[in-house]
Scaffold this motif. Structure first.
Motif, mmCIF file in Angstrom:
data_model
loop_
_atom_site.group_PDB
_atom_site.id
_atom_site.type_symbol
_atom_site.label_atom_id
_atom_site.label_comp_id
_atom_site.label_asym_id
_atom_site.label_seq_id
_atom_site.Cartn_x
_atom_site.Cartn_y
_atom_site.Cartn_z
ATOM 1 N N PRO A 96 0.786 -1.227 0.000
ATOM 2 C CA PRO A 96 0.000 0.000 0.000
ATOM 3 C C PRO A 96 0.822 1.283 0.000
ATOM 4 N N PHE A 97 2.157 1.197 0.137
ATOM 5 C CA PHE A 97 2.955 2.403 0.318
ATOM 6 C C PHE A 97 3.168 3.135 -0.999
ATOM 7 N N GLU A 98 3.216 4.456 -0.918
ATOM 8 C CA GLU A 98 3.523 5.246 -2.110
ATOM 9 C C GLU A 98 5.013 5.162 -2.449
ATOM 10 N N PHE A 99 5.851 5.135 -1.413
ATOM 11 C CA PHE A 99 7.289 4.931 -1.580
ATOM 12 C C PHE A 99 7.673 3.694 -0.784
ATOM 13 N N SER A 100 8.355 2.761 -1.424
ATOM 14 C CA SER A 100 8.680 1.492 -0.772
ATOM 15 C C SER A 100 10.142 1.133 -1.015
ATOM 16 N N ARG A 101 10.693 0.398 -0.063
ATOM 17 C CA ARG A 101 12.024 -0.191 -0.236
ATOM 18 C C ARG A 101 11.899 -1.689 -0.017
ATOM 19 N N VAL A 102 12.186 -2.473 -1.040
ATOM 20 C CA VAL A 102 12.156 -3.930 -0.944
ATOM 21 C C VAL A 102 13.511 -4.386 -0.427
ATOM 22 N N VAL A 103 13.526 -5.081 0.711
ATOM 23 C CA VAL A 103 14.769 -5.490 1.356
ATOM 24 C C VAL A 103 14.859 -7.008 1.327
ATOM 25 N N LEU A 104 15.947 -7.523 0.753
ATOM 26 C CA LEU A 104 16.190 -8.954 0.671
ATOM 27 C C LEU A 104 17.348 -9.292 1.616
ATOM 28 N N PRO A 105 17.223 -10.348 2.433
ATOM 29 C CA PRO A 105 18.286 -10.664 3.388
ATOM 30 C C PRO A 105 19.557 -11.127 2.688
ATOM 31 N N ALA A 106 20.696 -10.765 3.286
ATOM 32 C CA ALA A 106 21.996 -11.164 2.763
ATOM 33 C C ALA A 106 22.966 -11.293 3.926
ATOM 34 N N THR A 107 24.093 -11.947 3.699
ATOM 35 C CA THR A 107 25.017 -12.247 4.795
ATOM 36 C C THR A 107 25.719 -10.998 5.316
ATOM 37 N N ASP A 108 26.158 -10.099 4.424
ATOM 38 C CA ASP A 108 26.894 -8.927 4.864
ATOM 39 C C ASP A 108 25.953 -7.797 5.264
ATOM 40 N N GLU A 109 25.166 -7.327 4.334
ATOM 41 C CA GLU A 109 24.127 -6.343 4.615
ATOM 42 C C GLU A 109 22.989 -6.567 3.629
ATOM 43 N N PRO A 110 21.754 -6.190 4.020
ATOM 44 C CA PRO A 110 20.617 -6.472 3.146
ATOM 45 C C PRO A 110 20.764 -5.816 1.771
ATOM 46 N N VAL A 111 20.195 -6.480 0.777
ATOM 47 C CA VAL A 111 20.136 -5.964 -0.587
ATOM 48 C C VAL A 111 18.767 -5.320 -0.771
ATOM 49 N N SER A 112 18.716 -4.192 -1.444
ATOM 50 C CA SER A 112 17.427 -3.508 -1.555
ATOM 51 C C SER A 112 17.290 -2.800 -2.893
ATOM 52 N N PHE A 113 16.060 -2.474 -3.233
ATOM 53 C CA PHE A 113 15.745 -1.583 -4.343
ATOM 54 C C PHE A 113 14.437 -0.884 -4.002
ATOM 55 N N ASP A 114 14.189 0.243 -4.656
ATOM 56 C CA ASP A 114 13.012 1.057 -4.340
ATOM 57 C C ASP A 114 11.921 0.880 -5.380
ATOM 58 N N VAL A 115 10.685 1.075 -4.919
ATOM 59 C CA VAL A 115 9.529 1.058 -5.814
ATOM 60 C C VAL A 115 8.673 2.280 -5.486
ATOM 61 N N TRP A 116 8.359 3.048 -6.495
ATOM 62 C CA TRP A 116 7.495 4.217 -6.316
ATOM 63 C C TRP A 116 6.141 3.927 -6.943
ATOM 64 N N ALA A 117 5.085 4.310 -6.241
ATOM 65 C CA ALA A 117 3.723 4.170 -6.766
ATOM 66 C C ALA A 117 3.052 5.539 -6.704
ATOM 67 N N PRO A 118 3.405 6.433 -7.616
ATOM 68 C CA PRO A 118 2.977 7.832 -7.496
ATOM 69 C C PRO A 118 1.511 8.092 -7.783
ATOM 70 N N ARG A 119 0.795 7.089 -8.303
ATOM 71 C CA ARG A 119 -0.598 7.347 -8.683
ATOM 72 C C ARG A 119 -1.569 7.006 -7.558
ATOM 73 N N HIS A 120 -1.208 7.311 -6.331
ATOM 74 C CA HIS A 120 -2.146 7.103 -5.233
ATOM 75 C C HIS A 120 -3.309 8.083 -5.364
ATOM 76 N N ASP A 121 -4.523 7.581 -5.221
ATOM 77 C CA ASP A 121 -5.724 8.402 -5.309
ATOM 78 C C ASP A 121 -6.337 8.561 -3.924
ATOM 79 N N TYR A 122 -6.928 9.721 -3.681
ATOM 80 C CA TYR A 122 -7.571 9.994 -2.398
ATOM 81 C C TYR A 122 -8.952 10.596 -2.656
ATOM 82 N N ALA A 123 -9.897 10.213 -1.824
ATOM 83 C CA ALA A 123 -11.239 10.777 -1.933
ATOM 84 C C ALA A 123 -11.216 12.240 -1.505
#
Length: 250
Positions: A96-123
């Motif tokens: 549901p987030f407008e800005f998200s960070r997908v975090v995948l576990p890893a041995t040294d430090e987590p691996v991540s990438f971002d996802v933007w969903a800018p078309r959020h609509d509000y009543a």
């Protein structure tokens, strides 16, 4: 028209972003999947060859965890610790987030990438119904009062992007508020913290016959409640840098 933008960790230009229209899918993993299609390669030994799949919708997106062992975390970078967990094998979990960070576990430090969903609509907000009773506010906070400055100062470290940051001590809150509240001192700040605990119904008021058990971790409880229900947001923090307009509290 795209609705989702995937931003790889190594992305430095807009051309490297991946745009998905509603209904489009993007697979991600350690090695390119066979059969073609759009994909994001994450060359890390702890990431499955075919780790997951993103599917774009109109105003949100879903994540499928194709790993058999790893739980993925989707963080809201603007949510002061807000996140959801996607269990191994979970298909089509809506995010549901407008800005998200997908975090995948890893041995040294987590691996991540971002996802933007800018078309959020509000009543559109509707005005009060003149024929009905007004809706009561669950948490009635006045942003011009000193107690709100205290609450904002307590929430500030986590709102600044450090969701697990330790909370400031009362002395640190006093120091933070002195430029906007020159009379601030330890007793006054503690009084406002106690007042907030009653106002937000974390403990009964002094007029109550039974005071109930002692509230341990009062600051933690206040900050957790405030951030969970967006009682304090990042756009409230500039109030810490301008003079308070009211002398409410002590």
């Amino acid at each position: 028209m795209y609705s989702i933008v995937v931003v790889p960790a190594s992305c430095v230009t807009a051309q490297e972003q991946i745009r998905l229209a509603p209904g489009d899918t993007l697979r991600f993993g350690r090695t390119p999947a066979s059969g073609g299609g759009r994909q994001l390669t994450i060359p890390h030994p702890c990431v499955s060859r075919t780790a997951g799949e993103i599917t774009a919708a109109g105003t949100y997106w879903s994540l499928s965890n194709l790993s058999g062992t790893s739980t993925y975390v989707v963080e809201n970078p603007e949510g002061a610790g807000e996140h959801i967990k996607i269990a191994p094998g979970r298909i089509g979990a809506p995010v549901p987030f407008e800005f998200s960070r997908v975090v995948l576990p890893a041995t040294d430090e987590p691996v991540s990438f971002d996802v933007w969903a800018p078309r959020h609509d509000y009543a559109e907000a509707e005005g009060p119904d003149p024929n009905g009773e007004p809706t009561a506010l669950a948490f009635a906070l006045d942003r011009t009062k000193r107690y709100f400055l205290v609450l904002a100062a307590l929430c500030e470290p986590r709102l600044r992007g450090a969701p697990h940051a330790p909370l400031p001590t009362v002395e640190q809150v006093v120091e933070r508020l002195l430029p906007v509240w020159p009379a601030a001192n330890r007793a006054a700040v503690q009084w406002n913290i106690d007042y907030l605990a009653v106002k937000l119904r974390l403990k009964p008021g002094p007029e109550t016959a039974g005071q109930g058990p002692r509230l341990n971790g009062k600051k933690e409880s206040l900050v957790s409640l405030a951030l969970r229900f967006d009682l304090v947001r990042e756009d409230d923090l500039p109030a810490l840098a301008v003079a308070a307009t009211s002398g409410a509290g002590r």
